[in-house]
Design an enzyme around this catalytic site. Sequence first.
Site, PDB file in Angstrom:
ATOM      1  CD  GLU A 186      37.200 -25.696  47.814  1.00 14.00           C
ATOM      2  OE1 GLU A 186      38.406 -25.406  47.686  1.00 14.00           O
ATOM      3  OE2 GLU A 186      36.297 -25.183  47.115  1.00 14.00           O
ATOM      4  CE  LYS A 215      49.641 -23.150  36.962  1.00 10.56           C
ATOM      5  NZ  LYS A 215      49.400 -23.581  38.345  1.00 10.56           N
ATOM      6  NE  ARG A 240      36.614 -22.369  47.964  1.00  8.90           N
ATOM      7  CZ  ARG A 240      36.528 -21.391  47.071  1.00  8.90           C
ATOM      8  NH1 ARG A 240      36.775 -20.145  47.431  1.00  8.90           N
ATOM      9  NH2 ARG A 240      36.204 -21.639  45.827  1.00  8.90           N
TER      10      ARG A 240
END
Length: 621
Positions: free
Chosen positions: A362, A276, A390
């Site tokens: 989740e 990243k 979710r």
Amino acid sequence: MTLLQKINHPADLRALSRADLRLLADELRAYLLESVSKTGGHLSSNLGTVELTIALHYVFDTPDDRIVWDVGHQTYPHKILTGRRDRMPTLRQQGGLSGFPKRDESPYDTFGTAHSSTSISAALGMALASRIRGEPRHSVAVIGDGAMTAGMAFEALNNAGVYEDIKMLVVLNDNDMSISPPVGALNRYLARLMSGKFYAAAKNVGKSVLPPSMFELAKRFEEHAKGMLVPATMFEEFGLNYIGPIDGHDLDSLIPTLQNLKNLDGPQFLHVVTKKGQGYKLAEADPILYHGPGKFNPAEGIKPAGVPTKKTYTQVFGDWLCDMAAADDKLVGITPAMREGSGMVKFEQRFPDRYYDVGIAEQHAVTFAGGLACEGMKPVVAIYSTFLQRAYDQLIHDVALQNLDVTFALDRAGLVGADGATHAGNYDMAFLRCIPNMAVLVPSDESECRKMLTTAYRYPGPASVRYPRGAGTGAETGESLETVEWGKGIVRREGRQVAILAFGTMVAPALKAADELNATVADMRFVKPLDAALAIKLAASHDLIVTVEEGCVMGGAGSAVVEALAAAGIVKPLLQLGLPDKFIDHGDAQQLLAQSGLDAAGIAASVRQRLGAEPRLVVNN
């Protein structure tokens, strides 16, 4: 003209030489940095996918071949290379480019994404549709290591592995970071592989300590033994052909590998390792800081923010969580991979033994909280409103049905601005209030937020507190752990004829509108249990009842008022104001609220329009 300026669609890219592709990558990364620094948006993740994006579009015949990007916050290079370069200055602005893949924006955006771990399922659906139609196209899912922590990704892998004749590729973009630092056993699994020496050392130990006959026996189980050490066997047990890991920034490795995989039948799995922030040293050094920055000068980097004039709601929650944890050693804080976004950094530092980041999972987060509650702990689940969607089944079946004592802190409730419809928390009041045992609290400012968090925490059952992104009115929060009266609203302004029943963030604009209308304003505080007695009282003393909420009108807080009045046999003119029955795209949050009629001027205009349609009702100032 630069190479990048010549690329208007991937066919132009495929006409370049391999040497030119490396130059193109440099130009694309430079343009990306320059562009995002002017608009704000996701940066670190996009700097890390430049070469991978180029290689995918170079090898595959897009858009006929389908590329599905998981989450989609790393698709800016994809957008630039697929005809949207000149629109990048409009990124995440109203009427401009979305920050995520969007099917109606481009034929190259084959599947709309912004939540995680959906890519493999979608790509499998596309691959099987191609097989049914007899079409030779390929389907490619690009998923990050953070998104691989969600059960849905493994459900899709389990399904995909049984189809040996599909043309499907899963690319695991392993960059050792989701939004928060990576967590969980899978990340450790991948990290062991990258150490390089672990598997080789284990094999050498086997040769040195086992007699020849036992060593030969052990070799028969080598592939399964490898599964304890490297991920190859794990993915191959799902029925996918595992290749990798390879350097995701090396086009000379990426392109031949992708070309070879393209010629293979059956589900393929390519493990690429990227970094990243690649190519921008400041982002490489702090990819979290540069994950989603606002505008900044690339030469100077992101400067430390000055002392804010107002606390954000997220900061209010973070401070409250630490204070409540100090007061109650049963408190446990849970986040699904959103430590920074949910304001839990200080909590992790102060209470590491009671902090749990479960990864992008989740469903697990909610049921995990339920398990803690069963054993007498007091879990607080910090989760964005849009992400709680979710885990809806777990919310009902694993928490509410058993009436477990779990507190839900719902950040980003209501419109969120630049992230758009995928991240807007417009539906929680509607989908929570219909669940038995569930309480729904809606603070009107920062002080009320702190009080209501305490109130919900001390309620012996499932309760949620919803609050928006950013700051509110600037109300002082104090340090006490004070509560509000359960299930009771309060009248903030006395007026005549029109009573505005405002929920949460709509109290402030309702008060401004009421000054113009000389209306009564009630801060209802609770969507559930609704203060029906207050609603009935105001209906009896006013000619028009107006409900205002920053949430969907259908089934929301206003509907709760309608139901309460109907149950009491009260028939009264009533106006429900809230978000319309449509998905609201990205843009400035305050401007979007105004366009939805939910600022002070919009509320006043709607009331006056309704009064004009009711000849019997005339505002008397």
